[in-house]
Write a protein that holds these residues in place. Structure first.
Motif, PDB file in Angstrom:
ATOM      1  N   GLN A  70       0.844  -1.183   0.000  1.00 43.79           N
ATOM      2  CA  GLN A  70       0.000   0.000   0.000  1.00 43.79           C
ATOM      3  C   GLN A  70       0.885   1.240   0.000  1.00 43.79           C
ATOM      4  OE1 GLN A  70      -2.048  -0.821   3.623  1.00 43.79           O
ATOM      5  NE2 GLN A  70      -3.348  -2.378   2.714  1.00 43.79           N
ATOM      6  N   ALA A  71       0.286   2.376   0.088  1.00 41.07           N
ATOM      7  CA  ALA A  71       1.042   3.623   0.114  1.00 41.07           C
ATOM      8  C   ALA A  71       2.037   3.622   1.269  1.00 41.07           C
ATOM      9  CB  ALA A  71       0.077   4.808   0.239  1.00 41.07           C
ATOM     10  N   GLU A  72       3.125   4.315   1.107  1.00 40.19           N
ATOM     11  CA  GLU A  72       4.151   4.485   2.138  1.00 40.19           C
ATOM     12  C   GLU A  72       4.831   3.174   2.537  1.00 40.19           C
ATOM     13  OE1 GLU A  72       2.268   6.535   5.355  1.00 40.19           O
ATOM     14  OE2 GLU A  72       1.579   8.156   4.066  1.00 40.19           O
ATOM     15  N   GLY A  73       4.869   2.178   1.626  1.00 41.12           N
ATOM     16  CA  GLY A  73       5.582   0.933   1.889  1.00 41.12           C
ATOM     17  C   GLY A  73       4.978   0.059   2.965  1.00 41.12           C
ATOM     18  N   LYS A  74       3.689   0.160   3.160  1.00 38.60           N
ATOM     19  CA  LYS A  74       3.013  -0.629   4.187  1.00 38.60           C
ATOM     20  C   LYS A  74       2.249  -1.779   3.544  1.00 38.60           C
ATOM     21  CE  LYS A  74       2.948   2.841   7.578  1.00 38.60           C
ATOM     22  NZ  LYS A  74       4.211   3.012   8.063  1.00 38.60           N
ATOM     23  N   GLY A  75       1.876  -2.758   4.356  1.00 38.14           N
ATOM     24  CA  GLY A  75       1.066  -3.869   3.879  1.00 38.14           C
ATOM     25  C   GLY A  75       1.796  -5.193   3.968  1.00 38.14           C
ATOM     26  N   PHE A  76       1.114  -6.237   3.538  1.00 42.62           N
ATOM     27  CA  PHE A  76       1.595  -7.604   3.657  1.00 42.62           C
ATOM     28  C   PHE A  76       2.871  -7.838   2.847  1.00 42.62           C
ATOM     29  CE2 PHE A  76       1.303 -12.158   2.417  1.00 42.62           C
ATOM     30  CZ  PHE A  76       1.368 -12.711   3.682  1.00 42.62           C
ATOM     31  N   GLN A  77       2.908  -7.375   1.614  1.00 38.05           N
ATOM     32  CA  GLN A  77       4.061  -7.633   0.749  1.00 38.05           C
ATOM     33  C   GLN A  77       5.347  -6.994   1.270  1.00 38.05           C
ATOM     34  OE1 GLN A  77       2.496  -6.208  -2.915  1.00 38.05           O
ATOM     35  NE2 GLN A  77       1.188  -7.996  -3.215  1.00 38.05           N
ATOM     36  N   PRO A  78       5.361  -5.705   1.584  1.00 35.12           N
ATOM     37  CA  PRO A  78       6.584  -5.126   2.136  1.00 35.12           C
ATOM     38  C   PRO A  78       7.010  -5.769   3.457  1.00 35.12           C
ATOM     39  CG  PRO A  78       5.113  -3.399   1.410  1.00 35.12           C
ATOM     40  CD  PRO A  78       4.351  -4.686   1.335  1.00 35.12           C
ATOM     41  N   GLU A  79       6.030  -6.137   4.270  1.00 33.22           N
ATOM     42  CA  GLU A  79       6.348  -6.781   5.544  1.00 33.22           C
ATOM     43  C   GLU A  79       7.060  -8.116   5.298  1.00 33.22           C
ATOM     44  OE1 GLU A  79       4.089  -8.282   9.591  1.00 33.22           O
ATOM     45  OE2 GLU A  79       3.055  -6.919   8.237  1.00 33.22           O
ATOM     46  N   LEU A  80       6.580  -8.896   4.331  1.00 34.48           N
ATOM     47  CA  LEU A  80       7.226 -10.167   3.992  1.00 34.48           C
ATOM     48  C   LEU A  80       8.665  -9.962   3.525  1.00 34.48           C
ATOM     49  CD1 LEU A  80       4.522 -12.162   2.020  1.00 34.48           C
ATOM     50  CD2 LEU A  80       5.409 -12.652   4.286  1.00 34.48           C
ATOM     51  N   LEU A  81       8.857  -8.964   2.695  1.00 37.39           N
ATOM     52  CA  LEU A  81      10.204  -8.717   2.169  1.00 37.39           C
ATOM     53  C   LEU A  81      11.167  -8.251   3.258  1.00 37.39           C
ATOM     54  CD1 LEU A  81       9.363  -7.017  -1.228  1.00 37.39           C
ATOM     55  CD2 LEU A  81      10.363  -9.274  -0.867  1.00 37.39           C
ATOM     56  N   LYS A  82      10.682  -7.446   4.181  1.00 31.01           N
ATOM     57  CA  LYS A  82      11.540  -6.951   5.268  1.00 31.01           C
ATOM     58  C   LYS A  82      11.825  -8.023   6.307  1.00 31.01           C
ATOM     59  CE  LYS A  82       9.023  -2.992   5.502  1.00 31.01           C
ATOM     60  NZ  LYS A  82       8.461  -1.834   6.176  1.00 31.01           N
ATOM     61  N   ASP A  83      10.836  -8.847   6.620  1.00 29.71           N
ATOM     62  CA  ASP A  83      10.937  -9.815   7.711  1.00 29.71           C
ATOM     63  C   ASP A  83      11.771 -11.045   7.359  1.00 29.71           C
ATOM     64  OD1 ASP A  83      10.096 -10.702  10.397  1.00 29.71           O
ATOM     65  OD2 ASP A  83       9.062 -12.271   9.265  1.00 29.71           O
ATOM     66  N   LYS A  84      11.690 -11.496   6.110  1.00 23.36           N
ATOM     67  CA  LYS A  84      12.423 -12.680   5.638  1.00 23.36           C
ATOM     68  C   LYS A  84      12.124 -13.928   6.465  1.00 23.36           C
ATOM     69  CE  LYS A  84      16.004 -10.079   3.415  1.00 23.36           C
ATOM     70  NZ  LYS A  84      17.392  -9.919   3.107  1.00 23.36           N
ATOM     71  N   THR A  85      10.854 -14.151   6.776  1.00 25.79           N
ATOM     72  CA  THR A  85      10.427 -15.347   7.492  1.00 25.79           C
ATOM     73  C   THR A  85      10.772 -16.578   6.659  1.00 25.79           C
ATOM     74  OG1 THR A  85       8.621 -14.125   8.506  1.00 25.79           O
ATOM     75  CG2 THR A  85       8.401 -16.522   8.460  1.00 25.79           C
ATOM     76  N   ASP A  86      11.366 -17.567   7.292  1.00 28.73           N
ATOM     77  CA  ASP A  86      11.831 -18.760   6.587  1.00 28.73           C
ATOM     78  C   ASP A  86      10.728 -19.415   5.754  1.00 28.73           C
ATOM     79  OD1 ASP A  86      14.355 -18.434   7.650  1.00 28.73           O
ATOM     80  OD2 ASP A  86      14.058 -19.910   9.241  1.00 28.73           O
ATOM     81  N   TYR A  87       9.533 -19.526   6.313  1.00 27.38           N
ATOM     82  CA  TYR A  87       8.445 -20.192   5.596  1.00 27.38           C
ATOM     83  C   TYR A  87       8.160 -19.500   4.270  1.00 27.38           C
ATOM     84  CZ  TYR A  87       4.223 -22.689   4.528  1.00 27.38           C
ATOM     85  OH  TYR A  87       3.294 -23.471   3.891  1.00 27.38           O
ATOM     86  N   PHE A  88       8.067 -18.188   4.287  1.00 31.59           N
ATOM     87  CA  PHE A  88       7.768 -17.459   3.055  1.00 31.59           C
ATOM     88  C   PHE A  88       8.985 -17.403   2.128  1.00 31.59           C
ATOM     89  CE2 PHE A  88       4.333 -15.765   5.748  1.00 31.59           C
ATOM     90  CZ  PHE A  88       3.270 -16.168   4.962  1.00 31.59           C
ATOM     91  N   GLU A  89      10.173 -17.396   2.678  1.00 29.28           N
ATOM     92  CA  GLU A  89      11.367 -17.459   1.839  1.00 29.28           C
ATOM     93  C   GLU A  89      11.364 -18.750   1.021  1.00 29.28           C
ATOM     94  OE1 GLU A  89      14.169 -15.258   1.436  1.00 29.28           O
ATOM     95  OE2 GLU A  89      12.750 -13.861   2.331  1.00 29.28           O
ATOM     96  N   ASN A  90      10.850 -19.836   1.584  1.00 39.87           N
ATOM     97  CA  ASN A  90      10.809 -21.123   0.911  1.00 39.87           C
ATOM     98  C   ASN A  90       9.572 -21.358   0.071  1.00 39.87           C
ATOM     99  OD1 ASN A  90      13.289 -21.961   1.996  1.00 39.87           O
ATOM    100  ND2 ASN A  90      12.300 -22.697   3.856  1.00 39.87           N
ATOM    101  N   ASN A  91       8.446 -20.723   0.409  1.00 39.55           N
ATOM    102  CA  ASN A  91       7.166 -21.065  -0.204  1.00 39.55           C
ATOM    103  C   ASN A  91       6.466 -19.917  -0.916  1.00 39.55           C
ATOM    104  OD1 ASN A  91       6.911 -23.894   0.684  1.00 39.55           O
ATOM    105  ND2 ASN A  91       7.084 -22.938   2.674  1.00 39.55           N
ATOM    106  N   LEU A  92       7.110 -18.796  -1.046  1.00 34.36           N
ATOM    107  CA  LEU A  92       6.532 -17.658  -1.767  1.00 34.36           C
ATOM    108  C   LEU A  92       7.408 -17.362  -2.975  1.00 34.36           C
ATOM    109  CD1 LEU A  92       4.615 -15.144  -2.030  1.00 34.36           C
ATOM    110  CD2 LEU A  92       6.256 -13.933  -0.609  1.00 34.36           C
ATOM    111  N   ARG A  93       6.782 -17.247  -4.125  1.00 26.21           N
ATOM    112  CA  ARG A  93       7.505 -16.883  -5.333  1.00 26.21           C
ATOM    113  C   ARG A  93       6.857 -15.664  -5.950  1.00 26.21           C
ATOM    114  NH1 ARG A  93      10.514 -19.336  -3.038  1.00 26.21           N
ATOM    115  NH2 ARG A  93      11.546 -21.259  -3.587  1.00 26.21           N
ATOM    116  N   TRP A  94       7.697 -14.790  -6.466  1.00 22.74           N
ATOM    117  CA  TRP A  94       7.247 -13.582  -7.166  1.00 22.74           C
ATOM    118  C   TRP A  94       7.392 -13.841  -8.659  1.00 22.74           C
ATOM    119  CZ3 TRP A  94       5.857  -9.177  -4.273  1.00 22.74           C
ATOM    120  CH2 TRP A  94       6.077  -9.285  -2.897  1.00 22.74           C
ATOM    121  N   ILE A  95       6.327 -13.578  -9.382  1.00 21.90           N
ATOM    122  CA  ILE A  95       6.352 -13.741 -10.837  1.00 21.90           C
ATOM    123  C   ILE A  95       6.231 -12.368 -11.470  1.00 21.90           C
ATOM    124  CG2 ILE A  95       5.167 -14.729 -12.823  1.00 21.90           C
ATOM    125  CD1 ILE A  95       4.146 -16.935 -10.997  1.00 21.90           C
TER     126      ILE A  95
END
Length: 95
Positions: A70-95
Motif C-alpha cells: 500500500q502507500a508508504e511501503g506498508k502492507g503484507f508484501q513489504p512486511e514479507l520482504l523486510k521480515d524474511k520469514t523462513d516459511y515465506f522465503e521457501n514457499n513464496l515466489r514472485w512472478i
C-alpha cells in the motif's frame, strides 16, 4: 505474451492458462480463487501438506517502477520482504 497489458491480465494468464492445466492433472493440489494475502494460493494435500504462495507483478515501462504493498511501503508484501520469514522465503515466489 498474448494481449497482456496490465497486472490483472498477467495474473489471469498465469492462473487460467498455466496453473489450471497443471493443477487439474494432479488431484492432490488445489488452486484457491481468493486473494486476501497474495495473488495465488495453492494447497498440496497428502502425507506432507504444504501451501505455496505466488505474487504476480506486471512492470509497465512508463511507470518506471514495480509497485507493491500500500502507500508508504506498508502492507503484507513489504512486511514479507523486510521480515524474511523462513516459511515465506521457501514457499513464496514472485512472478
Amino acid at each position: 505474451m498474448r494481449d497482456i497489458i496490465n497486472e490483472t491480465a498477467f495474473e489471469n494468464h498465469i492462473r487460467k492458462d498455466i496453473l489450471n492445466d497443471i493443477i487439474s492433472e494432479n488431484k492432490s493440489y488445489k488452486l484457491f480463487n481468493f486473494k486476501k494475502a497474495v495473488d495465488v494460493l495453492i494447497a498440496k494435500n497428502g502425507a506432507n501438506p504444504e501451501l505455496y504462495f505466488l505474487e504476480i507483478k506486471y512492470h509497465k515501462k512508463n511507470h518506471g517502477r514495480l509497485g507493491f504493498g500500500q502507500a508508504e511501503g506498508k502492507g503484507f508484501q513489504p512486511e514479507l520482504l523486510k521480515d524474511k520469514t523462513d516459511y515465506f522465503e521457501n514457499n513464496l515466489r514472485w512472478i
